[in-house]
Design a protein around this motif. Structure first.
Motif, PDB file in Angstrom:
ATOM      1  N   GLU A  24      -8.898 -52.646 -20.795  1.00 35.04           N
ATOM      2  CA  GLU A  24      -9.394 -51.870 -21.931  1.00 35.04           C
ATOM      3  C   GLU A  24      -9.909 -50.511 -21.434  1.00 35.04           C
ATOM      4  O   GLU A  24      -9.695 -49.474 -22.069  1.00 35.04           O
ATOM      5  CB  GLU A  24     -10.509 -52.652 -22.627  1.00 35.04           C
ATOM      6  N   LEU A  25     -10.580 -50.518 -20.295  1.00 36.09           N
ATOM      7  CA  LEU A  25     -11.102 -49.290 -19.691  1.00 36.09           C
ATOM      8  C   LEU A  25      -9.971 -48.326 -19.343  1.00 36.09           C
ATOM      9  O   LEU A  25     -10.101 -47.117 -19.541  1.00 36.09           O
ATOM     10  CB  LEU A  25     -11.922 -49.634 -18.441  1.00 36.09           C
ATOM     11  N   VAL A  26      -8.867 -48.854 -18.833  1.00 37.62           N
ATOM     12  CA  VAL A  26      -7.712 -48.010 -18.494  1.00 37.62           C
ATOM     13  C   VAL A  26      -7.289 -47.189 -19.706  1.00 37.62           C
ATOM     14  O   VAL A  26      -7.005 -45.997 -19.599  1.00 37.62           O
ATOM     15  CB  VAL A  26      -6.531 -48.869 -17.962  1.00 37.62           C
ATOM     16  N   GLY A  27      -7.275 -47.840 -20.880  1.00 40.08           N
ATOM     17  CA  GLY A  27      -6.887 -47.141 -22.101  1.00 40.08           C
ATOM     18  C   GLY A  27      -7.868 -46.060 -22.516  1.00 40.08           C
ATOM     19  O   GLY A  27      -7.487 -45.094 -23.177  1.00 40.08           O
ATOM     20  N   LYS A  28      -9.138 -46.204 -22.134  1.00 37.72           N
ATOM     21  CA  LYS A  28     -10.147 -45.198 -22.486  1.00 37.72           C
ATOM     22  C   LYS A  28     -10.238 -44.074 -21.459  1.00 37.72           C
ATOM     23  O   LYS A  28     -10.512 -42.936 -21.807  1.00 37.72           O
ATOM     24  CB  LYS A  28     -11.516 -45.848 -22.659  1.00 37.72           C
ATOM     25  N   LEU A  29     -10.055 -44.400 -20.178  1.00 43.21           N
ATOM     26  CA  LEU A  29     -10.215 -43.391 -19.123  1.00 43.21           C
ATOM     27  C   LEU A  29      -9.010 -42.474 -18.966  1.00 43.21           C
ATOM     28  O   LEU A  29      -9.167 -41.308 -18.621  1.00 43.21           O
ATOM     29  CB  LEU A  29     -10.480 -44.064 -17.774  1.00 43.21           C
ATOM     30  N   PHE A  30      -7.820 -43.026 -19.168  1.00 33.78           N
ATOM     31  CA  PHE A  30      -6.614 -42.276 -18.850  1.00 33.78           C
ATOM     32  C   PHE A  30      -5.766 -42.021 -20.093  1.00 33.78           C
ATOM     33  O   PHE A  30      -5.674 -42.871 -20.982  1.00 33.78           O
ATOM     34  CB  PHE A  30      -5.777 -43.033 -17.809  1.00 33.78           C
ATOM     35  N   LEU A  31      -5.150 -40.850 -20.124  1.00 33.12           N
ATOM     36  CA  LEU A  31      -4.199 -40.530 -21.179  1.00 33.12           C
ATOM     37  C   LEU A  31      -2.985 -41.442 -21.051  1.00 33.12           C
ATOM     38  O   LEU A  31      -2.707 -41.965 -19.967  1.00 33.12           O
ATOM     39  CB  LEU A  31      -3.765 -39.068 -21.060  1.00 33.12           C
ATOM     40  N   SER A  32      -2.259 -41.610 -22.130  1.00 27.43           N
ATOM     41  CA  SER A  32      -1.081 -42.489 -22.122  1.00 27.43           C
ATOM     42  C   SER A  32      -0.093 -42.114 -21.024  1.00 27.43           C
ATOM     43  O   SER A  32       0.463 -42.981 -20.360  1.00 27.43           O
ATOM     44  CB  SER A  32      -0.381 -42.450 -23.479  1.00 27.43           C
ATOM     45  N   GLY A  33       0.115 -40.827 -20.837  1.00 29.15           N
ATOM     46  CA  GLY A  33       1.027 -40.376 -19.778  1.00 29.15           C
ATOM     47  C   GLY A  33       0.527 -40.738 -18.397  1.00 29.15           C
ATOM     48  O   GLY A  33       1.308 -41.088 -17.511  1.00 29.15           O
ATOM     49  N   HIS A  34      -0.793 -40.674 -18.208  1.00 26.59           N
ATOM     50  CA  HIS A  34      -1.371 -41.074 -16.922  1.00 26.59           C
ATOM     51  C   HIS A  34      -1.159 -42.562 -16.676  1.00 26.59           C
ATOM     52  O   HIS A  34      -0.847 -42.979 -15.561  1.00 26.59           O
ATOM     53  CB  HIS A  34      -2.873 -40.785 -16.881  1.00 26.59           C
ATOM     54  N   VAL A  35      -1.338 -43.366 -17.730  1.00 24.64           N
ATOM     55  CA  VAL A  35      -1.138 -44.811 -17.597  1.00 24.64           C
ATOM     56  C   VAL A  35       0.299 -45.089 -17.176  1.00 24.64           C
ATOM     57  O   VAL A  35       0.549 -45.892 -16.271  1.00 24.64           O
ATOM     58  CB  VAL A  35      -1.494 -45.559 -18.902  1.00 24.64           C
ATOM     59  N   THR A  36       1.256 -44.379 -17.792  1.00 26.27           N
ATOM     60  CA  THR A  36       2.670 -44.566 -17.444  1.00 26.27           C
ATOM     61  C   THR A  36       2.933 -44.161 -16.000  1.00 26.27           C
ATOM     62  O   THR A  36       3.637 -44.868 -15.269  1.00 26.27           O
ATOM     63  CB  THR A  36       3.567 -43.771 -18.411  1.00 26.27           C
ATOM     64  N   LEU A  37       2.356 -43.044 -15.559  1.00 26.40           N
ATOM     65  CA  LEU A  37       2.551 -42.604 -14.175  1.00 26.40           C
ATOM     66  C   LEU A  37       1.886 -43.555 -13.179  1.00 26.40           C
ATOM     67  O   LEU A  37       2.464 -43.873 -12.137  1.00 26.40           O
ATOM     68  CB  LEU A  37       2.019 -41.185 -13.984  1.00 26.40           C
ATOM     69  N   LEU A  38       0.689 -44.032 -13.493  1.00 22.24           N
ATOM     70  CA  LEU A  38       0.020 -44.987 -12.610  1.00 22.24           C
ATOM     71  C   LEU A  38       0.773 -46.311 -12.570  1.00 22.24           C
ATOM     72  O   LEU A  38       0.903 -46.923 -11.504  1.00 22.24           O
ATOM     73  CB  LEU A  38      -1.429 -45.215 -13.056  1.00 22.24           C
ATOM     74  N   PHE A  39       1.285 -46.743 -13.709  1.00 16.90           N
ATOM     75  CA  PHE A  39       2.110 -47.952 -13.771  1.00 16.90           C
ATOM     76  C   PHE A  39       3.308 -47.804 -12.824  1.00 16.90           C
ATOM     77  O   PHE A  39       3.593 -48.703 -12.019  1.00 16.90           O
ATOM     78  CB  PHE A  39       2.594 -48.183 -15.211  1.00 16.90           C
ATOM     79  N   ALA A  40       3.991 -46.663 -12.904  1.00 22.22           N
ATOM     80  CA  ALA A  40       5.149 -46.425 -12.047  1.00 22.22           C
ATOM     81  C   ALA A  40       4.751 -46.434 -10.567  1.00 22.22           C
ATOM     82  O   ALA A  40       5.488 -46.979  -9.724  1.00 22.22           O
ATOM     83  CB  ALA A  40       5.813 -45.091 -12.409  1.00 22.22           C
TER      84      ALA A  40
END
Length: 158
Positions: free
Chosen positions: A134-150
């Protein structure tokens, strides 16, 4: 914080190489079957890690993170957690559950970030979150989440 220049909003910059097992290296052309077996027997499981930096949400500034590899078992467990529950009727028809892609990516990132500890109680409390994903969704923009996922998947060998 780092020597990295021009870190754009959606750029992840690698600042350390992958950590690998130190050991004796034998050129493949010289390796016998016994050498290959000896290498496999001496191998210790090691988590690959990579340090990355990215620009956070407005006001957060640049942050350095250490991401780690995930095992196949961890990835399967995360996929299971990210499945959209089926109705009884759908299960009776033999339908397969669908994957909630956003939840899947956030769970992979939450489990793949080694440092800082996203399950830190103070950090979760500060942002009003009950879990690291849940914190990941609040701290990072959607694009950041996608880049970190990759990046986590890359370090995991995908």
């Amino acid at each position: 914080m780092t020597d990295i220049e021009n870190v754009d909003d959606l750029d992840i910059v690698e600042i350390e190489p992958v950590v690998t097992n130190p050991g004796k290296t034998i050129p493949v052309e010289d390796m016998t079957a016994d050498d290959a077996l000896a290498v496999l027997l001496s191998a210790e499981p090691v988590r690959a890690t990579r340090r990355v930096a990215l620009e956070g949400r407005k006001g957060m500034g640049e942050v350095a993170l250490t991401v780690r590899s995930l095992t196949d078992r961890e990835i399967k467990d995360i996929r299971k957690q990210a499945e959209i529950p089926l109705s009884r009727e759908a299960r009776r028809r033999g339908e397969e559950p669908e994957l909630d892609d956003d939840t899947y990516r956030r769970l992979v990132v939450a489990n793949g970030i080694l440092h800082p500890n996203l399950s830190d109680k103070e950090l979760l409390s500060k942002h009003g979150c009950g879990s690291a994903h849940e914190l990941v969704g609040k701290l990072f923009l959607s694009g950041h989440v996608t880049l970190l996922f990759a990046k986590v998947m890359e370090v995991s060998g995908y």
